[in-house]
Enzyme design. Structure first.
Site, short mmCIF file in Angstrom:
data_model
loop_
_atom_site.label_atom_id
_atom_site.label_comp_id
_atom_site.label_asym_id
_atom_site.label_seq_id
_atom_site.Cartn_x
_atom_site.Cartn_y
_atom_site.Cartn_z
CE LYS A 52 -30.95 12.14 -63.79
NZ LYS A 52 -30.08 11.99 -64.76
CD GLN A 96 -27.60 9.60 -65.27
OE1 GLN A 96 -28.77 10.44 -65.87
NE2 GLN A 96 -26.63 9.85 -64.51
CG ASP A 119 -27.97 17.37 -66.72
OD1 ASP A 119 -29.12 17.04 -65.97
OD2 ASP A 119 -27.51 16.47 -67.54
#
Ligand code: NAD
Length: 282
Positions: A52, A96, A119
């Site tokens: 990422k 995460q 997200d």
């Protein structure tokens, strides 16, 4: 020979488009910034976080890295998220997953400002997208829609079967396909006669989490097969939920693993980071 849907090429196209948008925003004096939080050092999570950050660098997004020890308390993590929520120069916040067992993931997701939830996991974003209001779309299902559209695959009126009903893949995938005017069925671990259901699909999307489970017995002749799974097989080679070598003989189009859905998730995350600037200015 079926059409091989190339996620590497399509994700690169999307990242190039994001890069252009980032350049335009920079010219307006706006630097897009993503805060990435990792708790502990799970090797798979470290790989995902590293990818990422690399993608951020590629498209010109500034990434701020918060690598917290495994022993971080829920309160400490929530306090950091609170600080990042208040920072006007942070556009996106990514935590995460999975988090260590002593931290409540739902609580953490709900603590992220919905305007910075790149997200697309916050209940407000999930609700907004269910009723077609603006918000962040979850990256993996949104990436699959881009794969289909950019590969010229028709969805209107098609029978689509999604195998899996998780909050991050199966459920949002089904809703997005509904938005594309497909007739959608969601199959799951309690579905009776799975093959009978999946054989109806013009578009079959496998998000089962079981290596090579979907063989040609599950696939209608000429179906489009999208494989969300990521696993290592007995030879430590990457494979998906679909038994590619078996299914490739009967389908009309298929995503490989690696190089199919995987790269799309990160490309869509980059797109959401840019989108966060637009949403914040609304
Ligand atoms: P999950 O374990 O949360 O959900 C799996 C779903 O499959 C469940 O809803 C369950 O009902 C269903 N299922 C399990 N066994 C079944 C069976 N025998 N028959 C029918 N249905 C069954 O998994 P997830 O988070 O949705 O992820 C699914 C897969 O996608 C995993 O392999 C994961 O690693 C992968 N994944 C990939 C990406 C990516 O970027 N490519 C992103 C997220 C997840």
């Amino acid at each position: 020979m079926p059409q091989i849907i190339d996620g590497k090429i399509i994700s690169t196209q999307i990242k190039e488009e994001v890069r252009e948008k980032v350049v335009k925003l920079k010219a307006e004096g706006i630097e897009v910034t993503l805060a990435v939080i990792q708790v502990g050092n799970d090797p798979a999570s470290s790989v995902y976080v590293g990818n990422k950050k690399k993608a951020c660098e590629y498209v010109g997004i500034r990434s701020l890295s918060y690598e917290l020890p495994e022993t971080t308390s829920e309160e400490e993590l929530l306090a950091l998220i609170g600080e990042l929520n208040d920072k006007v120069d942070v556009n996106g916040i990514l935590v995460q997953l999975p988090l260590p067992g002593h931290i409540d993931e739902d609580k953490v997701i709900a603590a992220i400002s919905p305007q910075k939830d790149v997200d697309g996991f916050h209940p407000m974003n999930v609700g907004a997208f269910c009723i077609g209001q603006p918000g962040f779309l979850p990256c993996t299902p949104a990436g699959i829609i881009q794969l289909l559209k950019r590969s010229g695959i028709e969805t209107v009126g098609k029978e689509c079967v999604v195998i899996g009903r998780s909050n991050i893949v199966g459920k949002p995938m089904a809703l997005l396909m509904l938005g594309e005017n497909a007739t959608v069925t969601v199959a799951h671990s309690r579905t009776k006669d799975l093959q009978e259901v999946t054989k109806r699909a013009d578009i079959l999307i496998a998000a089962v989490g079981r290596p090579k489970m979907i063989t040609k017995e599950y696939v209608k002749d000429g179906a489009v097969v999208i494989d969300v799974g990521i696993h290592r097989d007995e030879n430590n080679k990457l494979c998906g939920d679909v038994d590619y070598d078996d299914v490739v003989a009967v389908c009309s189009a298929i995503t490989p693993v690696p190089g199919g859905v995987g790269p799309m998730t990160i490309a869509m995350l980059m797109n959401n980071c840019v989108e966060s600037v637009r949403l914040a200015s609304k």
